[in-house]
Design a protein around this motif. Sequence first.
Motif, PDB file in Angstrom:
ATOM      1  N   PHE A  11       0.828  -1.215   0.000  1.00 26.64           N
ATOM      2  CA  PHE A  11       0.000   0.000   0.000  1.00 26.64           C
ATOM      3  C   PHE A  11       0.860   1.261   0.000  1.00 26.64           C
ATOM      4  O   PHE A  11       0.496   2.268  -0.596  1.00 26.64           O
ATOM      5  N   ASP A  12       1.992   1.183   0.700  1.00 26.16           N
ATOM      6  CA  ASP A  12       2.864   2.363   0.775  1.00 26.16           C
ATOM      7  C   ASP A  12       3.339   2.785  -0.616  1.00 26.16           C
ATOM      8  O   ASP A  12       3.355   3.971  -0.953  1.00 26.16           O
ATOM      9  N   ALA A  13       3.729   1.752  -1.398  1.00 24.60           N
ATOM     10  CA  ALA A  13       4.213   2.039  -2.757  1.00 24.60           C
ATOM     11  C   ALA A  13       3.102   2.637  -3.613  1.00 24.60           C
ATOM     12  O   ALA A  13       3.325   3.577  -4.394  1.00 24.60           O
ATOM     13  N   ILE A  14       1.904   2.112  -3.430  1.00 28.00           N
ATOM     14  CA  ILE A  14       0.758   2.653  -4.218  1.00 28.00           C
ATOM     15  C   ILE A  14       0.470   4.085  -3.779  1.00 28.00           C
ATOM     16  O   ILE A  14       0.274   4.968  -4.596  1.00 28.00           O
ATOM     17  N   GLY A  15       0.470   4.276  -2.469  1.00 27.30           N
ATOM     18  CA  GLY A  15       0.161   5.601  -1.928  1.00 27.30           C
ATOM     19  C   GLY A  15       1.112   6.669  -2.418  1.00 27.30           C
ATOM     20  O   GLY A  15       0.717   7.821  -2.618  1.00 27.30           O
ATOM     21  N   GLN A  16       2.336   6.302  -2.705  1.00 29.98           N
ATOM     22  CA  GLN A  16       3.301   7.315  -3.173  1.00 29.98           C
ATOM     23  C   GLN A  16       3.121   7.660  -4.657  1.00 29.98           C
ATOM     24  O   GLN A  16       3.530   8.717  -5.097  1.00 29.98           O
ATOM     25  N   GLY A  17       2.519   6.747  -5.372  1.00 29.00           N
ATOM     26  CA  GLY A  17       2.347   7.013  -6.824  1.00 29.00           C
ATOM     27  C   GLY A  17       0.980   7.569  -7.177  1.00 29.00           C
ATOM     28  O   GLY A  17       0.616   7.655  -8.364  1.00 29.00           O
ATOM     29  N   LEU A  18       0.194   7.935  -6.173  1.00 26.18           N
ATOM     30  CA  LEU A  18      -1.191   8.394  -6.470  1.00 26.18           C
ATOM     31  C   LEU A  18      -1.256   9.703  -7.250  1.00 26.18           C
ATOM     32  O   LEU A  18      -2.233   9.971  -7.953  1.00 26.18           O
ATOM     33  N   GLY A  19      -0.203  10.514  -7.115  1.00 25.66           N
ATOM     34  CA  GLY A  19      -0.213  11.831  -7.763  1.00 25.66           C
ATOM     35  C   GLY A  19      -0.373  11.767  -9.273  1.00 25.66           C
ATOM     36  O   GLY A  19      -0.861  12.722  -9.910  1.00 25.66           O
ATOM     37  N   GLU A  20      -0.060  10.640  -9.868  1.00 30.57           N
ATOM     38  CA  GLU A  20      -0.174  10.533 -11.335  1.00 30.57           C
ATOM     39  C   GLU A  20      -1.606  10.278 -11.788  1.00 30.57           C
ATOM     40  O   GLU A  20      -1.911  10.363 -12.986  1.00 30.57           O
ATOM     41  N   THR A  45      -8.703   6.562  -6.866  1.00 27.32           N
ATOM     42  CA  THR A  45      -7.607   7.029  -6.008  1.00 27.32           C
ATOM     43  C   THR A  45      -8.158   7.618  -4.720  1.00 27.32           C
ATOM     44  O   THR A  45      -7.533   7.479  -3.654  1.00 27.32           O
ATOM     45  N   VAL A  46      -9.312   8.255  -4.835  1.00 28.87           N
ATOM     46  CA  VAL A  46      -9.942   8.837  -3.631  1.00 28.87           C
ATOM     47  C   VAL A  46     -10.316   7.715  -2.666  1.00 28.87           C
ATOM     48  O   VAL A  46     -10.064   7.800  -1.455  1.00 28.87           O
ATOM     49  N   LEU A  47     -10.891   6.665  -3.228  1.00 31.86           N
ATOM     50  CA  LEU A  47     -11.273   5.522  -2.407  1.00 31.86           C
ATOM     51  C   LEU A  47     -10.028   4.924  -1.713  1.00 31.86           C
ATOM     52  O   LEU A  47     -10.047   4.643  -0.510  1.00 31.86           O
ATOM     53  N   PHE A  48      -9.002   4.767  -2.507  1.00 34.45           N
ATOM     54  CA  PHE A  48      -7.780   4.178  -1.955  1.00 34.45           C
ATOM     55  C   PHE A  48      -7.198   5.059  -0.855  1.00 34.45           C
ATOM     56  O   PHE A  48      -6.786   4.577   0.193  1.00 34.45           O
ATOM     57  N   ARG A  49      -7.152   6.358  -1.104  1.00 34.15           N
ATOM     58  CA  ARG A  49      -6.605   7.298  -0.124  1.00 34.15           C
ATOM     59  C   ARG A  49      -7.358   7.208   1.201  1.00 34.15           C
ATOM     60  O   ARG A  49      -6.747   7.189   2.281  1.00 34.15           O
ATOM     61  N   GLU A  50      -8.683   7.176   1.087  1.00 33.32           N
ATOM     62  CA  GLU A  50      -9.507   7.137   2.308  1.00 33.32           C
ATOM     63  C   GLU A  50      -9.230   5.856   3.100  1.00 33.32           C
ATOM     64  O   GLU A  50      -9.071   5.895   4.331  1.00 33.32           O
ATOM     65  N   VAL A  51      -9.139   4.746   2.377  1.00 35.34           N
ATOM     66  CA  VAL A  51      -8.889   3.461   3.052  1.00 35.34           C
ATOM     67  C   VAL A  51      -7.493   3.474   3.669  1.00 35.34           C
ATOM     68  O   VAL A  51      -7.295   3.049   4.822  1.00 35.34           O
ATOM     69  N   TYR A  52      -6.563   3.968   2.907  1.00 36.90           N
ATOM     70  CA  TYR A  52      -5.176   4.031   3.364  1.00 36.90           C
ATOM     71  C   TYR A  52      -5.062   4.881   4.617  1.00 36.90           C
ATOM     72  O   TYR A  52      -4.369   4.532   5.588  1.00 36.90           O
ATOM     73  N   HIS A  53      -5.759   5.995   4.601  1.00 36.42           N
ATOM     74  CA  HIS A  53      -5.768   6.902   5.742  1.00 36.42           C
ATOM     75  C   HIS A  53      -6.361   6.208   6.964  1.00 36.42           C
ATOM     76  O   HIS A  53      -5.839   6.314   8.082  1.00 36.42           O
ATOM     77  N   GLU A  54      -7.463   5.495   6.731  1.00 43.54           N
ATOM     78  CA  GLU A  54      -8.143   4.805   7.811  1.00 43.54           C
ATOM     79  C   GLU A  54      -7.214   3.730   8.419  1.00 43.54           C
ATOM     80  O   GLU A  54      -7.113   3.595   9.651  1.00 43.54           O
ATOM     81  N   LEU A  55      -6.546   3.001   7.545  1.00 47.49           N
ATOM     82  CA  LEU A  55      -5.643   1.937   8.015  1.00 47.49           C
ATOM     83  C   LEU A  55      -4.451   2.529   8.766  1.00 47.49           C
ATOM     84  O   LEU A  55      -3.998   1.953   9.780  1.00 47.49           O
ATOM     85  N   ALA A  56      -3.973   3.653   8.273  1.00 45.37           N
ATOM     86  CA  ALA A  56      -2.840   4.307   8.930  1.00 45.37           C
ATOM     87  C   ALA A  56      -3.219   4.756  10.322  1.00 45.37           C
ATOM     88  O   ALA A  56      -2.445   4.588  11.286  1.00 45.37           O
ATOM     89  N   GLN A  57      -4.420   5.311  10.418  1.00 46.70           N
ATOM     90  CA  GLN A  57      -4.914   5.732  11.742  1.00 46.70           C
ATOM     91  C   GLN A  57      -5.019   4.538  12.677  1.00 46.70           C
ATOM     92  O   GLN A  57      -4.640   4.592  13.846  1.00 46.70           O
ATOM     93  N   ASP A  58      -5.536   3.466  12.095  1.00 49.62           N
ATOM     94  CA  ASP A  58      -5.721   2.242  12.867  1.00 49.62           C
ATOM     95  C   ASP A  58      -4.374   1.715  13.377  1.00 49.62           C
ATOM     96  O   ASP A  58      -4.269   1.295  14.530  1.00 49.62           O
ATOM     97  N   ARG A  59      -3.388   1.767  12.485  1.00 49.23           N
ATOM     98  CA  ARG A  59      -2.054   1.282  12.850  1.00 49.23           C
ATOM     99  C   ARG A  59      -1.462   2.119  13.991  1.00 49.23           C
ATOM    100  O   ARG A  59      -0.878   1.607  14.924  1.00 49.23           O
ATOM    101  N   GLN A  60      -1.690   3.424  13.878  1.00 50.48           N
ATOM    102  CA  GLN A  60      -1.186   4.319  14.924  1.00 50.48           C
ATOM    103  C   GLN A  60      -1.793   3.971  16.274  1.00 50.48           C
ATOM    104  O   GLN A  60      -1.112   3.939  17.307  1.00 50.48           O
ATOM    105  N   GLN A  61      -3.122   3.685  16.218  1.00 46.38           N
ATOM    106  CA  GLN A  61      -3.813   3.346  17.468  1.00 46.38           C
ATOM    107  C   GLN A  61      -3.273   2.032  18.034  1.00 46.38           C
ATOM    108  O   GLN A  61      -3.058   1.905  19.237  1.00 46.38           O
TER     109      GLN A  61
END
Lengths: 271, 223
Positions: free
Chosen positions: B56-65, B72-88
């Motif tokens: 996911f990290d690799a995908i998240g870095q290439g989203l700008g293209e 990409t919006v869907l992916f970003r939201e999920v990625y953000h949610e998972l990142a938050q979850d990981r932090q918790q």
Amino acid sequence: MPLRMNKSYHDDNKFGRFLLISLLIHGLLWIALAANWFGTARRVKPPVYYVDLVHKPVLKPQAGRPDSRPVKQSKPAPPKPKPIPEVTPVKTVTPVEPKPQPTVTPPAQQQPKPAPEVRPNQKLQSALDEIRERQARQAERDALKAKLAALQQSATIPDDVPVGMPDGSGTEVGVSALAFVQAYIQQNWALSPYLLANPSRMGSIEAKVLLVYAADGRLERFRILEASGDSQFDDSIKKAITKSQQLPQPLPQRVELSVLFNLKEMAQARR
Amino acid sequence: MDLVLNAGPVVKLVLLILVYFSVVSWAIIIYKQLTVHRAIRDSDRFLEFFWSKKRFDAIGQGLGEFRHSPLTVLFREVYHELAQDRQQLEGQEGDNLVADLGKQERVARVLRRSTTSEGHRLEKYLSFLATTGSAAPFIGLFGTVWGIMDAFRGIGESGSASLAVVAPGISEALVATAIGLVAAIPAVIGYNHFVNKINVLSGEMDNFSQEMLNIVQRMSLGK
């Protein structure tokens, strides 16, 4: 890396630019439709000349010899008296008699027949003389007529002189203010279906109108001289005249015209 | 052009409204053509990119293209949610199953919300096209009816019923219907075209959501 998308990430805020583009397209379309691409003669109106080909010599016909038929109406008198003086000299040329006499002689030969039967009577003699004299006069007249006809046919007027009127300038040949004005008013005349409902009566409906047009083609005044008796027809004529207050081209001079409008003729011309 | 300029005030007003409808419709058509075309193009490219990467990290870095793709919006939201979850999770000691099930549920909600919001974004302004397509002919017809009423009144006043008197009024009136149709036809065509394309994109978003949920579930199980 920013994970959340801010709202300007997509181009939603640039809709105004597309509105401008659309306006531009509409403006161009408007210009394209307004422009005359194919060069149709919609704007360039060709000049209309009103020429009456039937009554050709009108105002100032071409200068020249008074020939052909129209001249007979205007100046037929002067040529007639001319041959009369010529008749008198012909009297002296009585020797022309011999020519007709041979034709007359047969009756003269017949006369001798009764002569043996009837005694030389003075009355008879005088009657015979009278007949002979009459025949001679008749023959003389025939000869004169033949000569006159020959004279008229032979070119008394030189051929090189053009046909026209002696006082004409030739600048306005074929232009008739009357025909032009009448045709123009007729164009503006609206045909009412009520008037055409009774075709048998149409011929009798006519109105005479006095029209005064200034030289620049403006209607100065008009007056109905003789009404048709049909108010609808009179109204339609009045309407047509008010519509024709300004002629499309100027006239040679100020004119006072008495124009006769006939419903049947106008309806036929309209068709 | 003379027909438009010689028309009555009501017909002129109707024509102005129709011109407004037409201008805005064409602006929407151009705008939508651009956005939807970019969205489809970037979505196709993003899916290729997505399946070519393992992390996911690799995908998240290439989203700008793939800025214009709704995926990409869907992916970003999920990625953000998972990142938050990981932090918790990093803050807490230990690991439990309840937390994993809650994560899947949250991701599903995030995907639903993003799909809906992206669908709204894609369908924005389309209702105006639909309104133009259905209302413009009627507005034009109203202008025509009004113009013909005016023409007949003129005939009554002049007392002449010749074709020369009747025809100009009617032709002026008919211009309104013509312009109404000119505004409505592209709007209807555009509306149907974009609704079809947006349906395709919605389908892609739904499929992508399902795939994302599956991946998240596999991640939870594989942990």
